[in-house]
Write a protein that holds these residues in place. Structure first.
Motif, PDB file in Angstrom:
ATOM      1  N   ARG A  28       0.830  -1.209   0.000  1.00  0.00           N
ATOM      2  CA  ARG A  28       0.000   0.000   0.000  1.00  0.00           C
ATOM      3  C   ARG A  28       0.869   1.266   0.000  1.00  0.00           C
ATOM      4  O   ARG A  28       0.592   2.219  -0.722  1.00  0.00           O
ATOM      5  CB  ARG A  28      -0.904  -0.009   1.236  1.00  0.00           C
ATOM      6  CG  ARG A  28      -1.994   1.059   1.221  1.00  0.00           C
ATOM      7  CD  ARG A  28      -2.834   0.994   2.488  1.00  0.00           C
ATOM      8  NE  ARG A  28      -3.487  -0.301   2.634  1.00  0.00           N
ATOM      9  CZ  ARG A  28      -3.246  -1.155   3.611  1.00  0.00           C
ATOM     10  NH1 ARG A  28      -2.343  -0.870   4.541  1.00  0.00           N
ATOM     11  NH2 ARG A  28      -3.886  -2.309   3.673  1.00  0.00           N
ATOM     12  N   ALA A  29       1.934   1.259   0.796  1.00  0.00           N
ATOM     13  CA  ALA A  29       2.798   2.430   0.897  1.00  0.00           C
ATOM     14  C   ALA A  29       3.517   2.715  -0.419  1.00  0.00           C
ATOM     15  O   ALA A  29       3.583   3.856  -0.883  1.00  0.00           O
ATOM     16  CB  ALA A  29       3.818   2.225   2.012  1.00  0.00           C
ATOM     17  N   VAL A  30       4.067   1.656  -1.032  1.00  0.00           N
ATOM     18  CA  VAL A  30       4.800   1.841  -2.284  1.00  0.00           C
ATOM     19  C   VAL A  30       3.851   2.264  -3.407  1.00  0.00           C
ATOM     20  O   VAL A  30       4.157   3.165  -4.193  1.00  0.00           O
ATOM     21  CB  VAL A  30       5.556   0.553  -2.668  1.00  0.00           C
ATOM     22  CG1 VAL A  30       6.204   0.695  -4.045  1.00  0.00           C
ATOM     23  CG2 VAL A  30       6.616   0.238  -1.623  1.00  0.00           C
ATOM     24  N   THR A  31       2.694   1.628  -3.483  1.00  0.00           N
ATOM     25  CA  THR A  31       1.712   1.988  -4.509  1.00  0.00           C
ATOM     26  C   THR A  31       1.270   3.429  -4.354  1.00  0.00           C
ATOM     27  O   THR A  31       1.166   4.178  -5.330  1.00  0.00           O
ATOM     28  CB  THR A  31       0.483   1.056  -4.431  1.00  0.00           C
ATOM     29  OG1 THR A  31       0.924  -0.296  -4.618  1.00  0.00           O
ATOM     30  CG2 THR A  31      -0.525   1.412  -5.508  1.00  0.00           C
ATOM     31  N   ALA A  32       1.027   3.851  -3.118  1.00  0.00           N
ATOM     32  CA  ALA A  32       0.609   5.232  -2.860  1.00  0.00           C
ATOM     33  C   ALA A  32       1.677   6.216  -3.306  1.00  0.00           C
ATOM     34  O   ALA A  32       1.379   7.261  -3.888  1.00  0.00           O
ATOM     35  CB  ALA A  32       0.311   5.421  -1.374  1.00  0.00           C
ATOM     36  N   ALA A  33       2.932   5.872  -3.049  1.00  0.00           N
ATOM     37  CA  ALA A  33       4.020   6.780  -3.391  1.00  0.00           C
ATOM     38  C   ALA A  33       4.266   6.857  -4.892  1.00  0.00           C
ATOM     39  O   ALA A  33       4.461   7.939  -5.450  1.00  0.00           O
ATOM     40  CB  ALA A  33       5.298   6.343  -2.687  1.00  0.00           C
ATOM     41  N   LEU A  34       4.248   5.701  -5.574  1.00  0.00           N
ATOM     42  CA  LEU A  34       4.596   5.679  -6.992  1.00  0.00           C
ATOM     43  C   LEU A  34       3.426   6.050  -7.894  1.00  0.00           C
ATOM     44  O   LEU A  34       3.564   6.838  -8.823  1.00  0.00           O
ATOM     45  CB  LEU A  34       5.125   4.300  -7.377  1.00  0.00           C
ATOM     46  CG  LEU A  34       6.430   3.872  -6.707  1.00  0.00           C
ATOM     47  CD1 LEU A  34       6.861   2.522  -7.243  1.00  0.00           C
ATOM     48  CD2 LEU A  34       7.524   4.905  -6.927  1.00  0.00           C
ATOM     49  N   ASN A  35       2.240   5.487  -7.663  1.00  0.00           N
ATOM     50  CA  ASN A  35       1.107   5.702  -8.557  1.00  0.00           C
ATOM     51  C   ASN A  35       0.488   7.080  -8.423  1.00  0.00           C
ATOM     52  O   ASN A  35      -0.139   7.571  -9.337  1.00  0.00           O
ATOM     53  CB  ASN A  35       0.025   4.652  -8.303  1.00  0.00           C
ATOM     54  CG  ASN A  35       0.456   3.284  -8.812  1.00  0.00           C
ATOM     55  OD1 ASN A  35       1.537   3.147  -9.346  1.00  0.00           O
ATOM     56  ND2 ASN A  35      -0.382   2.296  -8.612  1.00  0.00           N
ATOM     57  N   LYS A  36       0.673   7.710  -7.266  1.00  0.00           N
ATOM     58  CA  LYS A  36       0.051   9.014  -7.071  1.00  0.00           C
ATOM     59  C   LYS A  36       1.044  10.156  -7.224  1.00  0.00           C
ATOM     60  O   LYS A  36       0.755  11.282  -6.898  1.00  0.00           O
ATOM     61  CB  LYS A  36      -0.607   9.058  -5.695  1.00  0.00           C
ATOM     62  CG  LYS A  36      -1.741   8.044  -5.574  1.00  0.00           C
ATOM     63  CD  LYS A  36      -2.480   8.174  -4.276  1.00  0.00           C
ATOM     64  CE  LYS A  36      -3.610   7.141  -4.192  1.00  0.00           C
ATOM     65  NZ  LYS A  36      -4.376   7.228  -2.951  1.00  0.00           N
ATOM     66  N   LYS A  37       2.195   9.823  -7.734  1.00  0.00           N
ATOM     67  CA  LYS A  37       3.206  10.866  -7.872  1.00  0.00           C
ATOM     68  C   LYS A  37       2.906  11.790  -9.045  1.00  0.00           C
ATOM     69  O   LYS A  37       3.095  12.986  -8.979  1.00  0.00           O
ATOM     70  CB  LYS A  37       4.581  10.208  -8.062  1.00  0.00           C
ATOM     71  CG  LYS A  37       5.727  11.153  -7.812  1.00  0.00           C
ATOM     72  CD  LYS A  37       7.028  10.376  -7.757  1.00  0.00           C
ATOM     73  CE  LYS A  37       8.184  11.297  -7.400  1.00  0.00           C
ATOM     74  NZ  LYS A  37       9.452  10.583  -7.341  1.00  0.00           N
ATOM     75  N   ARG A  38       2.394  11.217 -10.147  1.00  0.00           N
ATOM     76  CA  ARG A  38       2.077  12.028 -11.325  1.00  0.00           C
ATOM     77  C   ARG A  38       0.747  11.587 -11.911  1.00  0.00           C
ATOM     78  O   ARG A  38       0.313  10.459 -11.707  1.00  0.00           O
ATOM     79  CB  ARG A  38       3.185  11.855 -12.387  1.00  0.00           C
ATOM     80  CG  ARG A  38       4.498  12.503 -11.978  1.00  0.00           C
ATOM     81  CD  ARG A  38       5.529  12.346 -13.078  1.00  0.00           C
ATOM     82  NE  ARG A  38       5.886  10.952 -13.291  1.00  0.00           N
ATOM     83  CZ  ARG A  38       6.768  10.545 -14.199  1.00  0.00           C
ATOM     84  NH1 ARG A  38       7.334  11.426 -14.990  1.00  0.00           N
ATOM     85  NH2 ARG A  38       7.063   9.269 -14.329  1.00  0.00           N
ATOM     86  N   HIS A  39       0.123  12.484 -12.635  1.00  0.00           N
ATOM     87  CA  HIS A  39      -1.141  12.162 -13.289  1.00  0.00           C
ATOM     88  C   HIS A  39      -0.957  12.108 -14.800  1.00  0.00           C
ATOM     89  O   HIS A  39      -0.007  12.662 -15.351  1.00  0.00           O
ATOM     90  CB  HIS A  39      -2.217  13.189 -12.920  1.00  0.00           C
ATOM     91  CG  HIS A  39      -2.709  13.036 -11.517  1.00  0.00           C
ATOM     92  ND1 HIS A  39      -2.162  13.738 -10.473  1.00  0.00           N
ATOM     93  CD2 HIS A  39      -3.675  12.235 -10.982  1.00  0.00           C
ATOM     94  CE1 HIS A  39      -2.767  13.401  -9.349  1.00  0.00           C
ATOM     95  NE2 HIS A  39      -3.689  12.488  -9.624  1.00  0.00           N
ATOM     96  N   SER A  40      -1.883  11.440 -15.457  1.00  0.00           N
ATOM     97  CA  SER A  40      -1.804  11.260 -16.896  1.00  0.00           C
ATOM     98  C   SER A  40      -2.989  11.951 -17.568  1.00  0.00           C
ATOM     99  O   SER A  40      -4.099  11.944 -17.033  1.00  0.00           O
ATOM    100  CB  SER A  40      -1.825   9.757 -17.219  1.00  0.00           C
ATOM    101  OG  SER A  40      -2.023   9.550 -18.593  1.00  0.00           O
TER     102      SER A  40
END
Length: 395
Positions: A159-171
């Protein structure tokens, strides 16, 4: 060998009872033994001195033996203080004189013992001596430890890694499966329609989909010290690396070192296999392991490097510091996790930790429950100095 060295050697052979006699035979100031020899003497006393034996002088005594953490530390000390051939003799004597084999490798005992990370550390130190009839029981015991820690860490780490990587930028590319509900609602709440009782967003936000090419992945490197004092840290590091290796967004590498370097990256599919790939004991050459790990740094800005060690470097200390500084300067995210033992107590070279910290590299003992928070903050690029303060105040 000079006269004093011969006296010291015989003093070690004959034990503490002979101490006063030997002191009178040489011109010694203070203790007859050096600091290292004193540690050797304590380690030998644990099995050859009946009054000080860590099993209380009995192979069958109930409730009077030493704690499992003490036995684990003793095994680590023996491996670091004596040559390999002597270590084999001492461990064999410990098995026969103190009942260590009965304590650890009896299948019936292991089947009834609650999962215990200190005992797991001890088993790892002695895994090459596991008798054939106990191998399945030992593996099942280690599997219980892995499952226990997985329950503690796996979901939070993912959950922590996904939150950090996937929410870092938007498409800008719309995709229902990649819709960022939280951001869309936060920006659209002002457009709440009371008649429809719905939010009517002016703009929808979507997570950026990462491609599966290695160039777009973060690389996580765990460089793990496997010297004798590292049992607990090795177990947590192994399980953490297997969790991370199962995430498509990361390229995970795990390297073990003492005075030699072993790449265990291909064993991350099974955490028990990975654990048995470690060989606890021996010296420490961090500089050599850093040189090896540098081959995995292709994109420094997307590389997270964990050095997990007690920092008791026996190799090139200046070279080690230079390599860490070069990594940091190249924009690799470098974190030093200090060794933990006996349920989370830090165990490390404080002077070396201070020198590494002076390079701007976070250097602290982090208990396993804090690992998910640590990973999330590192991937988000947060200042870990604040995390360290929070962690210290929480203790």
């Amino acid at each position: 060998m000079d006269y004093k060295d011969r006296i010291r050697r015989w003093r070690l052979i004959l034990g503490e009872e002979s101490h006063k006699e030997f002191e009178s035979m040489g011109d010694f100031r203070g203790d007859i033994l050096t600091d290292e020899q004193y540690l050797m003497d304590q380690a030998l006393d644990a099995i050859y001195n009946k009054e000080k034996s860590f099993m209380g002088g009995s192979t069958r005594g109930a409730g009077k033996g030493a704690s499992k953490p003490y036995i684990s530390r003793w095994l680590g000390d023996v491996r670091s203080l004596f040559d390999k051939e002597i270590v084999k003799i001492i461990q064999t004597d410990a098995m026969e004189r103190c009942g260590l084999k009965q304590l650890i490798f009896e299948p019936e005992i292991l089947e009834q013992v609650e999962p215990d990370i200190n005992l797991a550390s001890t088993i790892m130190l002695l895994k090459d001596q596991v008798p054939k009839q106990s191998k399945d029981s030992v593996r099942e015991f280690m599997k219980k430890i892995v499952e226990q820690i997985n329950k503690l860490l796996a979901d939070d780490i993912r959950r922590a890694v996904t939150a950090a990587l996937n929410k870092k930028r938007h498409s800008p590319i719309p995709s229902a499966s990649a819709l960022d509900f939280k951001t869309t609602i936060r920006h659209g709440i002002k457009n709440y329609n009371r008649d429809l009782k719905k939010i009517v967003p002016e703009h929808y936000y979507f997570f950026e989909r990462s491609t599966q090419t290695s160039a777009n992945k973060f690389t996580v490197i765990l460089d793990v010290d496997q010297s004798g004092s590292m049992g607990e840290s090795v177990i947590y590091s192994s399980i953490m690396s297997c969790i991370l290796a199962g995430m498509n967004s990361l390229n995970t590498k795990i390297v073990a070192f003492d005075t030699e370097v072993v790449d265990l990256s291909e064993k991350t599919e099974d955490p028990v296999d990975l654990l048995f790939g470690f060989q606890l004991g021996g010296g420490t050459d961090i500089n050599k392991s850093l040189a090896y790990c540098s081959r995995y740094i292709e994109n420094p800005k997307k590389t997270l490097f964990f050095l997990i060690s007690d920092l008791m470097e026996g190799g090139n200390r200046a070279g080690m510091l230079r390599r860490l500084k070069d990594m940091k300067d190249s924009q690799v995210m470098v974190v030093c996790l200090l060794a933990i033992a006996d349920g989370g107590k830090p165990y490390y070279d404080a002077q070396m930790a201070g020198r590494i910290s002076s390079l701007g590299i976070p250097c602290f003992a982090c208990n396993p429950q804090k690992l998910p928070q640590l990973l999330e903050r590192v991937f988000k690029g947060h200042d870990l100095a604040e995390f360290t303060k929070e962690f210290e105040s929480a203790k």
